[in-house]
Design a protein around this motif. Structure first.
Motif, mmCIF file in Angstrom:
data_model
loop_
_atom_site.group_PDB
_atom_site.id
_atom_site.type_symbol
_atom_site.label_atom_id
_atom_site.label_comp_id
_atom_site.label_asym_id
_atom_site.label_seq_id
_atom_site.Cartn_x
_atom_site.Cartn_y
_atom_site.Cartn_z
ATOM 1 N N PHE A 1 68.611 64.103 5.736
ATOM 2 C CA PHE A 1 68.748 64.570 4.352
ATOM 3 C C PHE A 1 67.480 64.231 3.565
ATOM 4 C CE2 PHE A 1 69.842 63.739 -0.067
ATOM 5 C CZ PHE A 1 70.507 64.903 -0.430
ATOM 6 N N TYR A 2 67.013 63.000 3.671
ATOM 7 C CA TYR A 2 65.804 62.561 2.955
ATOM 8 C C TYR A 2 64.584 63.392 3.367
ATOM 9 C CZ TYR A 2 61.805 59.726 1.573
ATOM 10 O OH TYR A 2 60.612 59.307 1.032
ATOM 11 N N LEU A 3 64.423 63.598 4.661
ATOM 12 C CA LEU A 3 63.256 64.339 5.157
ATOM 13 C C LEU A 3 63.275 65.789 4.675
ATOM 14 C CD1 LEU A 3 63.187 62.861 8.754
ATOM 15 C CD2 LEU A 3 61.496 62.428 6.938
ATOM 16 N N LYS A 4 64.448 66.399 4.653
ATOM 17 C CA LYS A 4 64.544 67.773 4.147
ATOM 18 C C LYS A 4 64.264 67.822 2.653
ATOM 19 C CE LYS A 4 67.768 69.519 7.587
ATOM 20 N NZ LYS A 4 69.173 69.644 7.914
ATOM 21 N N LYS A 5 64.866 66.899 1.922
ATOM 22 C CA LYS A 5 64.716 66.875 0.462
ATOM 23 C C LYS A 5 63.262 66.655 0.065
ATOM 24 C CE LYS A 5 66.505 64.810 -3.720
ATOM 25 N NZ LYS A 5 67.064 63.632 -4.328
ATOM 26 N N THR A 6 62.546 65.831 0.822
ATOM 27 C CA THR A 6 61.154 65.515 0.478
ATOM 28 C C THR A 6 60.155 66.380 1.247
ATOM 29 O OG1 THR A 6 61.088 63.727 2.130
ATOM 30 C CG2 THR A 6 61.722 63.129 -0.142
ATOM 31 N N LYS A 7 60.673 67.381 1.962
ATOM 32 C CA LYS A 7 59.844 68.322 2.724
ATOM 33 C C LYS A 7 58.891 67.603 3.688
ATOM 34 C CE LYS A 7 60.046 71.961 -0.809
ATOM 35 N NZ LYS A 7 61.238 71.478 -1.436
ATOM 36 N N GLN A 8 59.453 66.656 4.427
ATOM 37 C CA GLN A 8 58.674 65.887 5.402
ATOM 38 C C GLN A 8 59.295 65.971 6.791
ATOM 39 O OE1 GLN A 8 56.910 62.058 3.751
ATOM 40 N NE2 GLN A 8 58.728 62.286 2.464
ATOM 41 N N THR A 9 59.896 67.110 7.100
ATOM 42 C CA THR A 9 60.643 67.241 8.348
ATOM 43 C C THR A 9 59.766 67.147 9.598
ATOM 44 O OG1 THR A 9 60.575 69.639 8.103
ATOM 45 C CG2 THR A 9 62.592 68.523 7.382
ATOM 46 N N ASN A 10 58.465 67.299 9.472
ATOM 47 C CA ASN A 10 57.584 67.179 10.642
ATOM 48 C C ASN A 10 56.985 65.784 10.788
ATOM 49 O OD1 ASN A 10 57.983 69.828 11.496
ATOM 50 N ND2 ASN A 10 56.421 70.588 10.103
ATOM 51 N N SER A 11 57.453 64.855 9.999
ATOM 52 C CA SER A 11 56.913 63.491 10.028
ATOM 53 C C SER A 11 57.368 62.730 11.263
ATOM 54 C CB SER A 11 57.377 62.721 8.792
ATOM 55 O OG SER A 11 56.902 63.342 7.624
ATOM 56 N N ARG A 12 56.556 61.765 11.651
ATOM 57 C CA ARG A 12 56.974 60.820 12.696
ATOM 58 C C ARG A 12 57.903 59.824 12.016
ATOM 59 N NH1 ARG A 12 52.128 58.574 16.116
ATOM 60 N NH2 ARG A 12 53.892 58.094 17.466
ATOM 61 N N ILE A 13 59.047 59.575 12.645
ATOM 62 C CA ILE A 13 60.021 58.672 12.030
ATOM 63 C C ILE A 13 60.398 57.556 12.991
ATOM 64 C CG2 ILE A 13 60.935 60.475 10.517
ATOM 65 C CD1 ILE A 13 63.438 60.505 12.372
ATOM 66 N N ARG A 14 60.959 56.517 12.408
ATOM 67 C CA ARG A 14 61.396 55.365 13.197
ATOM 68 C C ARG A 14 62.586 54.731 12.481
ATOM 69 N NH1 ARG A 14 56.705 51.719 13.256
ATOM 70 N NH2 ARG A 14 57.791 50.421 11.761
ATOM 71 N N PHE A 15 63.493 54.174 13.271
ATOM 72 C CA PHE A 15 64.647 53.466 12.725
ATOM 73 C C PHE A 15 64.510 51.991 13.075
ATOM 74 C CE2 PHE A 15 65.900 57.841 13.311
ATOM 75 C CZ PHE A 15 66.462 58.133 12.080
ATOM 76 N N ASP A 16 64.381 51.160 12.050
ATOM 77 C CA ASP A 16 64.186 49.727 12.234
ATOM 78 C C ASP A 16 65.373 48.964 11.656
ATOM 79 O OD1 ASP A 16 61.643 50.531 13.082
ATOM 80 O OD2 ASP A 16 60.612 49.760 11.308
ATOM 81 N N VAL A 17 65.531 47.743 12.132
ATOM 82 C CA VAL A 17 66.500 46.807 11.555
ATOM 83 C C VAL A 17 65.742 45.539 11.185
ATOM 84 C CG1 VAL A 17 68.536 45.366 12.015
ATOM 85 C CG2 VAL A 17 68.483 47.723 12.845
ATOM 86 N N VAL A 18 66.024 45.027 10.004
ATOM 87 C CA VAL A 18 65.469 43.737 9.598
ATOM 88 C C VAL A 18 66.628 42.756 9.532
ATOM 89 C CG1 VAL A 18 64.298 42.424 7.784
ATOM 90 C CG2 VAL A 18 63.548 44.751 8.301
ATOM 91 N N GLU A 19 66.521 41.711 10.352
ATOM 92 C CA GLU A 19 67.514 40.632 10.331
ATOM 93 C C GLU A 19 66.991 39.550 9.395
ATOM 94 O OE1 GLU A 19 69.413 40.423 14.702
ATOM 95 O OE2 GLU A 19 67.359 39.700 14.583
ATOM 96 N N VAL A 20 67.840 39.145 8.469
ATOM 97 C CA VAL A 20 67.462 38.091 7.527
ATOM 98 C C VAL A 20 68.473 36.954 7.669
ATOM 99 C CG1 VAL A 20 67.062 37.511 5.096
ATOM 100 C CG2 VAL A 20 66.541 39.828 5.927
ATOM 101 N N TYR A 21 67.941 35.775 7.938
ATOM 102 C CA TYR A 21 68.780 34.581 8.038
ATOM 103 C C TYR A 21 68.486 33.698 6.841
ATOM 104 C CZ TYR A 21 69.064 36.042 12.916
ATOM 105 O OH TYR A 21 69.252 36.766 14.054
ATOM 106 N N LYS A 22 69.521 33.421 6.050
ATOM 107 C CA LYS A 22 69.343 32.522 4.909
ATOM 108 C C LYS A 22 69.528 31.091 5.401
ATOM 109 C CE LYS A 22 70.163 31.587 0.220
ATOM 110 N NZ LYS A 22 70.605 31.905 -1.059
ATOM 111 N N THR A 23 68.498 30.295 5.202
ATOM 112 C CA THR A 23 68.549 28.891 5.594
ATOM 113 C C THR A 23 68.401 28.027 4.348
ATOM 114 O OG1 THR A 23 66.159 28.711 5.891
ATOM 115 C CG2 THR A 23 67.435 29.476 7.797
ATOM 116 N N LYS A 24 68.548 26.732 4.511
ATOM 117 C CA LYS A 24 68.360 25.831 3.373
ATOM 118 C C LYS A 24 66.930 25.897 2.844
ATOM 119 C CE LYS A 24 72.058 22.708 4.505
ATOM 120 N NZ LYS A 24 72.480 21.618 5.320
ATOM 121 N N ALA A 25 65.985 26.198 3.739
ATOM 122 C CA ALA A 25 64.572 26.254 3.366
ATOM 123 C C ALA A 25 64.151 27.614 2.810
ATOM 124 C CB ALA A 25 63.707 25.894 4.572
ATOM 125 N N GLY A 26 64.994 28.626 2.924
ATOM 126 C CA GLY A 26 64.629 29.964 2.450
ATOM 127 C C GLY A 26 65.161 31.034 3.379
#
Length: 121
Positions: free
Chosen positions: A83-108
Motif C-alpha cells: 500500500f505504501y509503495l503504491k501510494k508513494t509511487k515507489q513500486t520499483n524500489s528495492r525493499i526489505r523487511f527488518d525487525v528491531v528487538e529492544v530489550y529494556k534493562t536497568k541500564a537502558g
C-alpha cells in the motif's frame, strides 16, 4: 504505571529510531497506518526502503521479541508495505523487511537489528 505495555512500546520505538539513525538510516515514516497493519518504522537504508517492526521486551519470559512477529503479522506488514509503495509511487524500489528487538534493562536499552527478518514471497 511503569508496567504499561503501550509506554514500553513507545520507549522501545524511540530507542529503535535513535539506533537506526546512528546506522545512517533515514526515517521516512513512523507508526504508518494502513488498513491491514500499522508499520512501526519505514526507513531508507542506502538503496532499500525498509519496513521495520519494533518489538520491545523487559524479559525473555515470552520468548525472543522476533518470535512475536508471526506469519500472520508478517503478511499484514507486507500488505501495508505494498500500500505504501503504491501510494508513494515507489513500486520499483528495492525493499526489505527488518525487525528491531529492544530489550529494556536497568541500564537502558539493548538493541538488535535483524535485517531481512522475513521475505515478501
Amino acid at each position: 504505571m511503569h508496567d504499561d505495555p503501550k509506554i514500553l512500546g513507545h520507549q522501545g520505538e524511540a530507542a529503535a529510531i535513535s539506533f537506526l539513525q546512528t546506522l545512517n538510516f533515514t526515517i521516512l515514516e513512523t507508526n504508518y497506518q494502513t488498513k491491514p497493519a500499522e508499520i512501526d518504522i519505514i526507513a531508507k537504508d542506502n538503496d532499500h526502503i525498509c519496513f521495520i517492526e519494533v518489538k520491545t521486551r523487559r524479559s525473555l519470559k515470552k520468548g525472543l521479541p522476533r518470535e512475536s512477529v508471526t506469519y500472520s503479522k508478517q503478511k499484514k506488514i507486507i500488505l501495508g508495505a505494498c500500500f505504501y509503495l503504491k501510494k508513494t509511487k515507489q513500486t520499483n524500489s528495492r525493499i526489505r523487511f527488518d525487525v528491531v528487538e529492544v530489550y529494556k534493562t536497568k541500564a537502558g536499552f539493548e538493541i538488535n537489528l535483524i535485517k531481512n527478518a522475513f521475505q515478501a514471497c
